[in-house]
Design a protein around this motif. Sequence first.
Motif, PDB file in Angstrom:
ATOM      1  N   ARG A 126       0.816  -1.280   0.031  1.00 13.48           N
ATOM      2  CA  ARG A 126       0.102   0.021  -0.149  1.00 13.48           C
ATOM      3  C   ARG A 126       0.923   1.273   0.249  1.00 13.48           C
ATOM      4  O   ARG A 126       0.248   2.289  -0.242  1.00 13.48           O
ATOM      5  N   PHE A 127       2.148   1.198   0.345  1.00 18.69           N
ATOM      6  CA  PHE A 127       2.831   2.267   0.165  1.00 18.69           C
ATOM      7  C   PHE A 127       3.009   3.263  -0.687  1.00 18.69           C
ATOM      8  O   PHE A 127       2.892   4.529  -0.673  1.00 18.69           O
ATOM      9  N   ALA A 128       2.968   2.792  -1.848  1.00 16.21           N
ATOM     10  CA  ALA A 128       3.273   3.572  -3.209  1.00 16.21           C
ATOM     11  C   ALA A 128       2.267   4.242  -3.444  1.00 16.21           C
ATOM     12  O   ALA A 128       1.959   5.276  -4.107  1.00 16.21           O
ATOM     13  N   LYS A 129       0.645   3.785  -2.883  1.00 16.75           N
ATOM     14  CA  LYS A 129      -0.336   4.420  -3.207  1.00 16.75           C
ATOM     15  C   LYS A 129      -0.770   5.645  -2.028  1.00 16.75           C
ATOM     16  O   LYS A 129      -1.704   6.127  -2.207  1.00 16.75           O
ATOM     17  N   SER A 130       0.183   5.761  -1.093  1.00 17.18           N
ATOM     18  CA  SER A 130      -0.144   6.538   0.088  1.00 17.18           C
ATOM     19  C   SER A 130       0.006   7.974  -0.085  1.00 17.18           C
ATOM     20  O   SER A 130       0.891   8.279  -0.973  1.00 17.18           O
ATOM     21  N   THR A 131      -0.598   8.974   0.520  1.00 15.29           N
ATOM     22  CA  THR A 131      -0.336  10.348   0.220  1.00 15.29           C
ATOM     23  C   THR A 131       1.254  10.725   0.510  1.00 15.29           C
ATOM     24  O   THR A 131       1.768  10.511   1.411  1.00 15.29           O
ATOM     25  N   VAL A 132       1.695  11.614  -0.392  1.00 16.43           N
ATOM     26  CA  VAL A 132       2.937  12.243  -0.129  1.00 16.43           C
ATOM     27  C   VAL A 132       2.453  13.770   0.460  1.00 16.43           C
ATOM     28  O   VAL A 132       2.045  14.562  -0.344  1.00 16.43           O
ATOM     29  N   TYR A 133       2.875  14.167   1.549  1.00 21.27           N
ATOM     30  CA  TYR A 133       2.705  15.340   2.317  1.00 21.27           C
ATOM     31  C   TYR A 133       3.811  16.065   2.170  1.00 21.27           C
ATOM     32  O   TYR A 133       5.185  15.768   2.113  1.00 21.27           O
ATOM     33  N   ARG A 134       3.421  17.433   1.853  1.00 22.09           N
ATOM     34  CA  ARG A 134       4.240  18.442   1.719  1.00 22.09           C
ATOM     35  C   ARG A 134       4.362  19.288   2.971  1.00 22.09           C
ATOM     36  O   ARG A 134       3.179  20.004   3.160  1.00 22.09           O
ATOM     37  N   LEU A 135       5.140  19.195   3.787  1.00 22.75           N
ATOM     38  CA  LEU A 135       5.063  19.851   5.143  1.00 22.75           C
ATOM     39  C   LEU A 135       6.311  20.704   5.674  1.00 22.75           C
ATOM     40  O   LEU A 135       7.589  20.785   4.987  1.00 22.75           O
ATOM     41  N   THR A 136       5.867  21.736   6.530  1.00 20.30           N
ATOM     42  CA  THR A 136       6.893  22.600   6.904  1.00 20.30           C
ATOM     43  C   THR A 136       6.788  22.437   8.520  1.00 20.30           C
ATOM     44  O   THR A 136       5.928  22.430   9.023  1.00 20.30           O
ATOM     45  N   ILE A 137       8.094  22.054   9.081  1.00 17.66           N
ATOM     46  CA  ILE A 137       8.389  21.931  10.649  1.00 17.66           C
ATOM     47  C   ILE A 137       8.945  23.197  10.898  1.00 17.66           C
ATOM     48  O   ILE A 137       9.735  23.741  10.553  1.00 17.66           O
ATOM     49  N   SER A 138       8.008  24.083  11.884  1.00 18.18           N
ATOM     50  CA  SER A 138       8.567  25.427  12.671  1.00 18.18           C
ATOM     51  C   SER A 138       8.972  25.060  14.206  1.00 18.18           C
ATOM     52  O   SER A 138       8.185  24.808  14.768  1.00 18.18           O
ATOM     53  N   ASN A 139       9.970  25.391  14.494  1.00 18.98           N
ATOM     54  CA  ASN A 139      10.461  25.176  15.945  1.00 18.98           C
ATOM     55  C   ASN A 139      10.366  26.593  16.475  1.00 18.98           C
ATOM     56  O   ASN A 139      11.366  27.614  16.036  1.00 18.98           O
TER      57      ASN A 139
END
Length: 308
Positions: free
Chosen positions: A170-183
């Motif tokens: 199932r991995f290849a069908k899962s969502t690709v997230y574009r994320l930003t981590i702010s500390n």
Amino acid sequence: MRKFLVIVNMESGTAKKSDPGKITAEVLDVLSSHDIESDVRFFRGADLVDGLRRAIDEKPDAILVAGGDGTVNTAAGLMENSGVALGILPMGTFNLAARDYDVPLEFEPALHALATAEMQSNQLMKISGLPCLCTSIIGFYPRMARMIDEYHGKKWWRKSLRVLGWSVFRFAKSTVYRLTISNQDTEETKQHAFKSRMLAIVPGEYRDTLGLIPERKSTSGKEATVYVFQHLTRIAMLRGMLAYVLGQSSDDPDMEAVAVTSGTLDFKGKKHVKIMIDGEVTQLETPLKIEIVPDALLLLHPQPETLP
């Protein structure tokens, strides 16, 4: 004489197959041998929160919570700043909280260890206001875990292998997230941008260990760690899984660890994300807020010299 209340979630892993009479007798016998007065109460999941609230209102010295990581998480959220110590009695599938806090996984040894444990004040990680004792996971893993809930309560290795097997397909069908981590716990906000199919948020950080069960370096750290899995292809994912099982994740070029004391996770184009917090899946609005609340929770910490 100290007073402990013992709260058992009868819908947790091993508790489902246990005899309430035998549990009660064992608790009373062990705790009385340590000069502790105790009362054992059993609840189904729907009644657990009310049962815990009533127990907290009685102000015992400690409440021992018997169940899985989701049960312990519920108790931690309710017992924050209560002045009552939380003791973890492992009766779930993975029992990560018990492992993190050095509680024996067998019932009787766990009772002895908690009866002689020290009360210590601990920080508490929160994700958008929700408590997290062990780990929060976003991405394809929570989706896989929901699909195989029928494995809840069986041996941890059986569920782990089932999840890993599903992941391969199932991995290849899962969502690709574009994320930003702010500390934000610095004079200037530091931002990190990633693409990922899965990430984990952990109070403290993991050490590299051989096997499927993760191990925390410490339970007293002042930071959270966001582990970003940048494995975007099935081959990269398999390579990352192998590195994890062999205890070599720190050498994995597709794994990034970001330390956060107070910050946010923003997901481009996503108003909500599914997240698994201590084994329970929920949906939260974005951006997610990460915070470490100091001295929020009293916990019973077994001492090494008293462990069986």
